[in-house]
Scaffold this active site. Sequence first.
Site, PDB file in Angstrom:
ATOM      1  N   HIS A  32     -14.747 -10.182   7.813  1.00  0.00           N
ATOM      2  CA  HIS A  32     -13.897 -10.774   8.840  1.00  0.00           C
ATOM      3  C   HIS A  32     -12.599  -9.985   8.921  1.00  0.00           C
ATOM      4  O   HIS A  32     -11.701 -10.184   8.098  1.00  0.00           O
ATOM      5  CB  HIS A  32     -13.563 -12.234   8.515  1.00  0.00           C
ATOM      6  CG  HIS A  32     -14.699 -13.175   8.668  1.00  0.00           C
ATOM      7  ND1 HIS A  32     -14.680 -14.453   8.149  1.00  0.00           N
ATOM      8  CD2 HIS A  32     -15.899 -13.048   9.292  1.00  0.00           C
ATOM      9  CE1 HIS A  32     -15.827 -15.065   8.438  1.00  0.00           C
ATOM     10  NE2 HIS A  32     -16.576 -14.223   9.131  1.00  0.00           N
ATOM     11  N   GLU A  33     -12.488  -9.084   9.867  1.00  0.00           N
ATOM     12  CA  GLU A  33     -11.203  -8.448  10.129  1.00  0.00           C
ATOM     13  C   GLU A  33     -10.472  -9.297  11.166  1.00  0.00           C
ATOM     14  O   GLU A  33     -10.957  -9.478  12.286  1.00  0.00           O
ATOM     15  CB  GLU A  33     -11.380  -7.019  10.640  1.00  0.00           C
ATOM     16  CG  GLU A  33     -10.074  -6.336  11.025  1.00  0.00           C
ATOM     17  CD  GLU A  33      -9.010  -6.416   9.940  1.00  0.00           C
ATOM     18  OE1 GLU A  33      -7.962  -7.059  10.179  1.00  0.00           O
ATOM     19  OE2 GLU A  33      -9.238  -5.867   8.851  1.00  0.00           O
TER      20      GLU A  33
ATOM     21  N   GLU B 270      -7.094  -7.204  -2.371  1.00  0.00           N
ATOM     22  CA  GLU B 270      -6.705  -5.792  -2.326  1.00  0.00           C
ATOM     23  C   GLU B 270      -5.234  -5.710  -2.731  1.00  0.00           C
ATOM     24  O   GLU B 270      -4.914  -5.576  -3.888  1.00  0.00           O
ATOM     25  CB  GLU B 270      -6.936  -5.225  -0.929  1.00  0.00           C
ATOM     26  CG  GLU B 270      -6.657  -3.730  -0.828  1.00  0.00           C
ATOM     27  CD  GLU B 270      -6.694  -3.245   0.589  1.00  0.00           C
ATOM     28  OE1 GLU B 270      -7.123  -2.102   0.805  1.00  0.00           O
ATOM     29  OE2 GLU B 270      -6.283  -3.995   1.500  1.00  0.00           O
TER      30      GLU B 270
ATOM     31  N   HIS C 117      -8.247  -8.805   1.856  1.00  0.00           N
ATOM     32  CA  HIS C 117      -7.547  -7.531   1.924  1.00  0.00           C
ATOM     33  C   HIS C 117      -6.328  -7.651   2.839  1.00  0.00           C
ATOM     34  O   HIS C 117      -6.331  -8.418   3.795  1.00  0.00           O
ATOM     35  CB  HIS C 117      -8.474  -6.432   2.442  1.00  0.00           C
ATOM     36  CG  HIS C 117      -9.420  -5.930   1.399  1.00  0.00           C
ATOM     37  ND1 HIS C 117      -9.612  -4.588   1.154  1.00  0.00           N
ATOM     38  CD2 HIS C 117     -10.206  -6.587   0.513  1.00  0.00           C
ATOM     39  CE1 HIS C 117     -10.489  -4.438   0.178  1.00  0.00           C
ATOM     40  NE2 HIS C 117     -10.877  -5.651  -0.230  1.00  0.00           N
ATOM     41  N   GLU C 118      -5.298  -6.861   2.523  1.00  0.00           N
ATOM     42  CA  GLU C 118      -4.002  -6.893   3.226  1.00  0.00           C
ATOM     43  C   GLU C 118      -3.326  -8.257   3.126  1.00  0.00           C
ATOM     44  O   GLU C 118      -2.402  -8.551   3.874  1.00  0.00           O
ATOM     45  CB  GLU C 118      -4.131  -6.492   4.710  1.00  0.00           C
ATOM     46  CG  GLU C 118      -4.549  -5.072   4.943  1.00  0.00           C
ATOM     47  CD  GLU C 118      -6.066  -4.916   4.955  1.00  0.00           C
ATOM     48  OE1 GLU C 118      -6.553  -3.844   4.542  1.00  0.00           O
ATOM     49  OE2 GLU C 118      -6.754  -5.865   5.390  1.00  0.00           O
TER      50      GLU C 118
ATOM     51  N   PRO D  53       4.045   6.016   5.715  1.00  0.00           N
ATOM     52  CA  PRO D  53       3.548   5.232   6.861  1.00  0.00           C
ATOM     53  C   PRO D  53       2.423   4.274   6.493  1.00  0.00           C
ATOM     54  O   PRO D  53       1.601   4.549   5.625  1.00  0.00           O
ATOM     55  CB  PRO D  53       3.041   6.318   7.827  1.00  0.00           C
ATOM     56  CG  PRO D  53       3.782   7.556   7.447  1.00  0.00           C
ATOM     57  CD  PRO D  53       3.970   7.473   5.968  1.00  0.00           C
ATOM     58  N   ASN D  54       2.409   3.134   7.181  1.00  0.00           N
ATOM     59  CA  ASN D  54       1.374   2.131   6.977  1.00  0.00           C
ATOM     60  C   ASN D  54       1.123   1.416   8.291  1.00  0.00           C
ATOM     61  O   ASN D  54       1.973   1.433   9.189  1.00  0.00           O
ATOM     62  CB  ASN D  54       1.798   1.140   5.894  1.00  0.00           C
ATOM     63  CG  ASN D  54       0.632   0.317   5.374  1.00  0.00           C
ATOM     64  OD1 ASN D  54       0.292  -0.718   5.945  1.00  0.00           O
ATOM     65  ND2 ASN D  54       0.006   0.783   4.316  1.00  0.00           N
TER      66      ASN D  54
ATOM     67  N   GLU E 193       0.824  -1.201   0.000  1.00  0.00           N
ATOM     68  CA  GLU E 193       0.000   0.000   0.000  1.00  0.00           C
ATOM     69  C   GLU E 193       0.867   1.263   0.000  1.00  0.00           C
ATOM     70  O   GLU E 193       0.844   2.075   0.934  1.00  0.00           O
ATOM     71  CB  GLU E 193      -0.975  -0.035   1.168  1.00  0.00           C
ATOM     72  CG  GLU E 193      -1.982  -1.179   1.021  1.00  0.00           C
ATOM     73  CD  GLU E 193      -2.971  -1.257   2.155  1.00  0.00           C
ATOM     74  OE1 GLU E 193      -2.993  -0.346   3.008  1.00  0.00           O
ATOM     75  OE2 GLU E 193      -3.738  -2.235   2.204  1.00  0.00           O
TER      76      GLU E 193
ATOM     77  N   GLU F  95      -9.761   3.577  -0.664  1.00  0.00           N
ATOM     78  CA  GLU F  95      -9.762   4.088   0.705  1.00  0.00           C
ATOM     79  C   GLU F  95      -8.703   5.166   0.920  1.00  0.00           C
ATOM     80  O   GLU F  95      -8.896   6.088   1.723  1.00  0.00           O
ATOM     81  CB  GLU F  95      -9.554   2.944   1.696  1.00  0.00           C
ATOM     82  CG  GLU F  95      -8.208   2.243   1.568  1.00  0.00           C
ATOM     83  CD  GLU F  95      -8.086   1.041   2.495  1.00  0.00           C
ATOM     84  OE1 GLU F  95      -9.027   0.800   3.281  1.00  0.00           O
ATOM     85  OE2 GLU F  95      -7.064   0.348   2.430  1.00  0.00           O
TER      86      GLU F  95
END
Length: 698
Positions: free
Chosen positions: A412-413, A500, A481-482, A191-192, A170, A506
């Site tokens: 689902h995070e 993603e 995602h991620e 930054p991430n 990202e 976003e």
Amino acid sequence: MKRLLSAFLLVACCVANAQQLASPDQNLELKFGLSPKGEPTYELSYKKKAVIKTSKLGLEVKGAPSFLDGFQIDKSEKSSFDETWSPVLGEQKNIRNHYNELLVTLSQKAVNGRYIRIRFRLFNDGLGFRYEFPEQKNLNHFVIKEEKTQFALAGDHKAFWLPGDYDTQEYSTVTSNLSEVRGKMKDAVTPNASQTTFSPTGLQTPLMMKSKDGLYINIHEASLINYSCMSLNLDDKNMILESWLTPDAIGDKGYLQAATQSPWRTIVVSDKAADILTSRLILNLNEPTKYKDVSWIKPVKYVGVWWEMITGKSTWAYNDLESVQLGITDYSKTKPNGKHAANTAHVKEYIDFASKHGFDAVLVEGWNEGWEDWFGKSKDYVFDFVTPYPDFDVQELHRYAASKNVKMMMHHETSGSVRNYERHMDKAYQFMVDNGYNSVKSGYVGDILPRGEFHYSQWMIDHYLYAITKAAEYKIMVNAHEAVRPTGLSRTYPNLIGNEAARGTEYESFGGNNADHTTILPFTRLMGGPMDYTPGIFQTKISAYNPENNSFVHTTLAKQLALYVTMYSPLQMAADLPETYNKFLDAFQFIKDVAVDWDDTYVIEAEPGDYITMARKAKGKNEWFVGGISDENARTANVTFDYLPKGKTYTATIYADGKDASYDKNPQSYAIRTIKVTSKTKLQQPIAPGGGFAISIK
């Protein structure tokens, strides 16, 4: 039907002479040989131009002699293969898989005759090769210290690159010559939530490049299974890229057991940028689908309770508690914050909107307990994926959505707590089945737990695939995602309908993506598979939703429409809020009409970082959709329609930038017109700075 065109065997014991292989169209040529030290090397040329100069192959292993030198050629085998196959979901109804192959067997006398194989497949659009480790007496378990595959470039190419990182993609893409990477790296690392860079010249794949003599070159990998993700480290003095694998918590880069193989290393090359976008080489290097029944895997167009949280208008969390513990905190006795978006009444509004406009599903984030202190606390047990907040009635929403013929999309995070997700996975997937969810958006925000593991290590690669195959047992589609960037696994596991693995929409709320961002992603991130980019933002000023956020979307409204064509995904979101779409129903019509699964794809014109114009034919319909996008510069697109059936006239509805449109000053200016077109029609369509256009042809 598979057809074995030719095969023959060359026995070449102890001979270091070069082996040559040409692509079916003869434009690409591979040379393989051994150096005087017995080091495997290869070269690649395209139409007599050097693509990869003499480059070394091999791996270092831990606690044992390495697979780097001392080799002799025991055997080489050549064959050809040609088939046509149909993806479950895709950019084309039929894909041709046509290549010539060279399989070389190499042994090391000094290591008791231990041997490996290197398999090369040369397509008309590029090269794939991998290391194979057959089961044998002197090779069983081994640990990779580093893979040493080289890509020796023929010059200081223009590159579209991201900083090499074990945890994230990202970042904004940097466009520069390779010789400038070192000097630009510090500013490129922004930054991430989780990031681990590894070198001042480390780069991620897919890496897109353009040589000074006009060759477009893309380096990536295919079929990443049971192996760690590959990045590239640049020797900027000699212009040599070398593979750099993601380590585990103790620094090891892979645990293998023969018989096994590495992922394919891929080089896609052409003198036309459009050919890069239509290459199916990475998909072709993956195995056919593992599933007998794929009837449950379907394309999805959805809306969702997401963008209002991203902008800060609403929250994921139910209240403002600073500390929660699952199973202990009684949310029914706490005071809600009044901004929680995932409440029953509000979600019903999204269901109504989806039903009215023919969308398949509604995504809801922030529905489950635990969001108050989920991030950055190194908590192993954050979510259980089945317990809703007091204001989210799962059963009622299941009933209501079903009555409107709309599916619910689960979220689902994991908070990076991978062991926790795996221990709850069966229960969570069964909960989805019981409540009418057939697709899940999973997330891996933050550092991975257990501590020390990285998002792209072998352990995590195994986890992502485990989640996909476990979901398939419950007939659930996955949008991760991620997670790791895709490598064509959607062919083998077609319930992986989205990823993603790049800066998505976003980031428009986090300061903005560069105007050229989406003119680069199809040449980089999308080479390995579809991206859930979440386009369709019509209200480009974030302050309209959150007065404290002054970010803005770096595209025009018309360009947002075009992204549904240029950014391939069988999973497409109309990401903005229903009340905003209700103000622009004429433009919103394109999002309603546009297909997400395709019979064919045509690239009309393209240049990475500058512009893309693309046409696609809807699956099973006589409908075509065109999308054209530009970077920060205005331009005129030259649109052709020669893909239409000859002798027929069609109605084309054009959604274009207004005359005064620009991404930064007047993004909502657009115009809609209708014209008649045939296969002979040629259209010059102006595009505003940071703008685009979309065409619906029926």
